[in-house]
Design a protein around this motif. Sequence first.
Motif, PDB file in Angstrom:
ATOM      1  N   HIS A 272       6.194   8.219  -4.394  1.00  0.00           N
ATOM      2  CA  HIS A 272       7.373   9.193  -5.153  1.00  0.00           C
ATOM      3  C   HIS A 272       8.850   8.956  -4.447  1.00  0.00           C
ATOM      4  O   HIS A 272       9.352   9.691  -5.155  1.00  0.00           O
ATOM      5  N   GLU A 273       8.823   8.221  -3.478  1.00  0.00           N
ATOM      6  CA  GLU A 273      10.224   8.347  -2.771  1.00  0.00           C
ATOM      7  C   GLU A 273      11.170   7.068  -2.953  1.00  0.00           C
ATOM      8  O   GLU A 273      12.141   6.499  -2.494  1.00  0.00           O
ATOM      9  N   GLY A 274      10.453   6.068  -4.040  1.00  0.00           N
ATOM     10  CA  GLY A 274      10.750   4.966  -4.340  1.00  0.00           C
ATOM     11  C   GLY A 274      10.479   3.720  -3.340  1.00  0.00           C
ATOM     12  O   GLY A 274      10.947   2.013  -3.599  1.00  0.00           O
ATOM     13  N   ILE A 275       9.372   3.662  -2.093  1.00  0.00           N
ATOM     14  CA  ILE A 275       9.007   2.962  -1.226  1.00  0.00           C
ATOM     15  C   ILE A 275       7.924   1.711  -2.059  1.00  0.00           C
ATOM     16  O   ILE A 275       6.694   2.561  -2.155  1.00  0.00           O
ATOM     17  N   GLY A 276       8.248   0.952  -1.742  1.00  0.00           N
ATOM     18  CA  GLY A 276       6.655   0.425  -2.234  1.00  0.00           C
ATOM     19  C   GLY A 276       5.865  -0.062  -1.543  1.00  0.00           C
ATOM     20  O   GLY A 276       5.765   0.415  -0.214  1.00  0.00           O
ATOM     21  N   ARG A 277       3.987   0.182  -1.875  1.00  0.00           N
ATOM     22  CA  ARG A 277       2.751   0.716  -1.074  1.00  0.00           C
ATOM     23  C   ARG A 277       2.088  -0.283  -1.982  1.00  0.00           C
ATOM     24  O   ARG A 277       2.441  -1.509  -2.590  1.00  0.00           O
ATOM     25  N   CYS A 278       0.897  -0.706  -0.792  1.00  0.00           N
ATOM     26  CA  CYS A 278      -0.601  -1.471  -1.807  1.00  0.00           C
ATOM     27  C   CYS A 278      -1.183  -0.173  -1.424  1.00  0.00           C
ATOM     28  O   CYS A 278      -1.807   0.274  -0.282  1.00  0.00           O
ATOM     29  N   ARG A 279      -2.443  -0.483  -2.283  1.00  0.00           N
ATOM     30  CA  ARG A 279      -3.287   0.540  -2.446  1.00  0.00           C
ATOM     31  C   ARG A 279      -4.363  -0.795  -1.962  1.00  0.00           C
ATOM     32  O   ARG A 279      -4.965  -1.113  -3.331  1.00  0.00           O
ATOM     33  N   ILE A 280      -5.125  -0.587  -1.411  1.00  0.00           N
ATOM     34  CA  ILE A 280      -6.369  -1.953  -0.992  1.00  0.00           C
ATOM     35  C   ILE A 280      -7.736  -0.455  -1.703  1.00  0.00           C
ATOM     36  O   ILE A 280      -8.382  -0.029  -0.846  1.00  0.00           O
ATOM     37  N   LEU A 281      -8.027  -1.438  -3.198  1.00  0.00           N
ATOM     38  CA  LEU A 281      -8.921  -0.777  -3.268  1.00  0.00           C
ATOM     39  C   LEU A 281     -10.900  -1.152  -2.791  1.00  0.00           C
ATOM     40  O   LEU A 281     -10.728  -2.293  -2.699  1.00  0.00           O
ATOM     41  N   LEU A 282     -11.638  -0.087  -2.109  1.00  0.00           N
ATOM     42  CA  LEU A 282     -12.203  -0.426  -1.042  1.00  0.00           C
ATOM     43  C   LEU A 282     -13.838  -0.092  -1.583  1.00  0.00           C
ATOM     44  O   LEU A 282     -14.272   0.959  -2.615  1.00  0.00           O
ATOM     45  N   ASP A 283     -14.631  -0.485  -1.630  1.00  0.00           N
ATOM     46  CA  ASP A 283     -16.426  -0.242  -2.117  1.00  0.00           C
ATOM     47  C   ASP A 283     -16.813   0.640  -1.547  1.00  0.00           C
ATOM     48  O   ASP A 283     -16.319   0.257  -0.078  1.00  0.00           O
ATOM     49  N   PRO A 284     -17.370   1.932  -1.130  1.00  0.00           N
ATOM     50  CA  PRO A 284     -17.573   3.452  -0.596  1.00  0.00           C
ATOM     51  C   PRO A 284     -18.803   2.266   0.779  1.00  0.00           C
ATOM     52  O   PRO A 284     -18.633   3.393   1.504  1.00  0.00           O
ATOM     53  N   THR A 285     -19.058   1.688  -0.127  1.00  0.00           N
ATOM     54  CA  THR A 285     -20.327   1.302   0.920  1.00  0.00           C
ATOM     55  C   THR A 285     -20.066   0.488   2.576  1.00  0.00           C
ATOM     56  O   THR A 285     -18.780  -0.665   2.185  1.00  0.00           O
ATOM     57  N   LEU A 286     -19.975   1.817   3.470  1.00  0.00           N
ATOM     58  CA  LEU A 286     -19.891   1.344   4.582  1.00  0.00           C
ATOM     59  C   LEU A 286     -20.759   0.005   5.443  1.00  0.00           C
ATOM     60  O   LEU A 286     -21.672   0.164   5.855  1.00  0.00           O
ATOM     61  N   VAL A 287     -20.223  -1.062   6.004  1.00  0.00           N
ATOM     62  CA  VAL A 287     -21.666  -2.059   6.714  1.00  0.00           C
ATOM     63  C   VAL A 287     -21.003  -2.417   7.791  1.00  0.00           C
ATOM     64  O   VAL A 287     -19.648  -2.722   8.433  1.00  0.00           O
ATOM     65  N   THR A 288     -21.885  -1.502   8.862  1.00  0.00           N
ATOM     66  CA  THR A 288     -21.561  -1.973  10.015  1.00  0.00           C
ATOM     67  C   THR A 288     -21.776  -3.165  10.697  1.00  0.00           C
ATOM     68  O   THR A 288     -22.696  -4.374  10.291  1.00  0.00           O
ATOM     69  N   THR A 289     -20.644  -3.846  11.537  1.00  0.00           N
ATOM     70  CA  THR A 289     -21.103  -5.642  11.734  1.00  0.00           C
ATOM     71  C   THR A 289     -21.547  -5.524  13.718  1.00  0.00           C
ATOM     72  O   THR A 289     -21.360  -4.254  14.068  1.00  0.00           O
ATOM     73  N   ARG A 290     -20.980  -6.453  14.244  1.00  0.00           N
ATOM     74  CA  ARG A 290     -21.453  -6.989  15.559  1.00  0.00           C
ATOM     75  C   ARG A 290     -20.210  -6.633  15.980  1.00  0.00           C
ATOM     76  O   ARG A 290     -18.934  -7.059  15.188  1.00  0.00           O
ATOM     77  N   HIS A 291     -20.205  -5.758  16.914  1.00  0.00           N
ATOM     78  CA  HIS A 291     -18.521  -5.417  17.859  1.00  0.00           C
ATOM     79  C   HIS A 291     -17.956  -6.504  17.951  1.00  0.00           C
ATOM     80  O   HIS A 291     -18.363  -7.626  18.692  1.00  0.00           O
ATOM     81  N   GLN A 292     -17.103  -6.956  18.070  1.00  0.00           N
ATOM     82  CA  GLN A 292     -15.818  -7.714  18.227  1.00  0.00           C
ATOM     83  C   GLN A 292     -14.534  -7.057  18.915  1.00  0.00           C
ATOM     84  O   GLN A 292     -13.528  -6.076  18.341  1.00  0.00           O
ATOM     85  N   PRO A 293     -14.299  -7.896  20.451  1.00  0.00           N
ATOM     86  CA  PRO A 293     -13.248  -6.913  20.909  1.00  0.00           C
ATOM     87  C   PRO A 293     -12.002  -7.638  19.874  1.00  0.00           C
ATOM     88  O   PRO A 293     -11.860  -8.850  19.542  1.00  0.00           O
ATOM     89  N   LYS A 294     -10.604  -6.103  19.511  1.00  0.00           N
ATOM     90  CA  LYS A 294      -9.607  -6.307  19.368  1.00  0.00           C
ATOM     91  C   LYS A 294      -8.856  -5.059  19.738  1.00  0.00           C
ATOM     92  O   LYS A 294      -8.792  -4.877  20.182  1.00  0.00           O
ATOM     93  N   ARG A 295      -7.121  -6.120  20.412  1.00  0.00           N
ATOM     94  CA  ARG A 295      -6.285  -5.633  20.953  1.00  0.00           C
ATOM     95  C   ARG A 295      -5.411  -5.287  19.688  1.00  0.00           C
ATOM     96  O   ARG A 295      -5.542  -5.023  18.715  1.00  0.00           O
ATOM     97  N   PRO A 296      -4.679  -3.780  20.100  1.00  0.00           N
ATOM     98  CA  PRO A 296      -4.098  -2.997  19.103  1.00  0.00           C
ATOM     99  C   PRO A 296      -3.014  -3.797  18.456  1.00  0.00           C
ATOM    100  O   PRO A 296      -3.009  -4.761  18.798  1.00  0.00           O
ATOM    101  N   PHE A 297      -2.994  -3.607  17.291  1.00  0.00           N
ATOM    102  CA  PHE A 297      -1.741  -4.103  16.457  1.00  0.00           C
ATOM    103  C   PHE A 297      -1.132  -3.609  15.946  1.00  0.00           C
ATOM    104  O   PHE A 297      -1.592  -2.173  15.463  1.00  0.00           O
ATOM    105  N   GLN A 298       0.000  -3.720  15.015  1.00  0.00           N
ATOM    106  CA  GLN A 298       0.438  -3.014  13.789  1.00  0.00           C
ATOM    107  C   GLN A 298      -0.174  -3.500  12.517  1.00  0.00           C
ATOM    108  O   GLN A 298       0.042  -4.570  12.305  1.00  0.00           O
TER     109      GLN A 298
END
Length: 141
Positions: free
Chosen positions: A77-103
């Motif tokens: 509504h402010e004229g800014i380009g965005r992206c909607r990522i549509l996702l299946d609602p099923t949440l699948v747990t994964t093996r844990h894998q460490p990741k550092r923060p990122f933007q």
Amino acid sequence: MALHLLKLCVGVDSVEDLAAHIAHRLAVSGAAVTWHITRMVPKRIDELIDGGSLYWVIRGQVQARQVIVGIEPFTDHEGIGRCRILLDPTLVTTRHQPKRPFQGWRYLKGADAPADRMQAEEGADDLPPDLSRVLEELGVI
């Protein structure tokens, strides 16, 4: 080989919190899919919707994923380009894998994605998440 996205799950402390958020969004919207909105539009859309998933980093660990069912660029509504990522609602747990923060989000090659956790091999559903992760790192579960 599928291409995936990797994203920090900000404001969520556990997979259970994320599952509750997904359930709430589905109940309020009445939609059959859930979504995540980002500022940038992935350039490799065809690869992502051909079997890709959005892998969620929760508290410094990749812990869950949702299958990507579509990607919709739009202007808000402010004229800014965005992206909607549509996702299946099923949440699948994964093996844990460490990741550092990122933007933002990052591409994740199929070969680098953590494996799904199988309920039968888990056998540790009642364990605290931290203990489960340590045992997983040791290769016990």
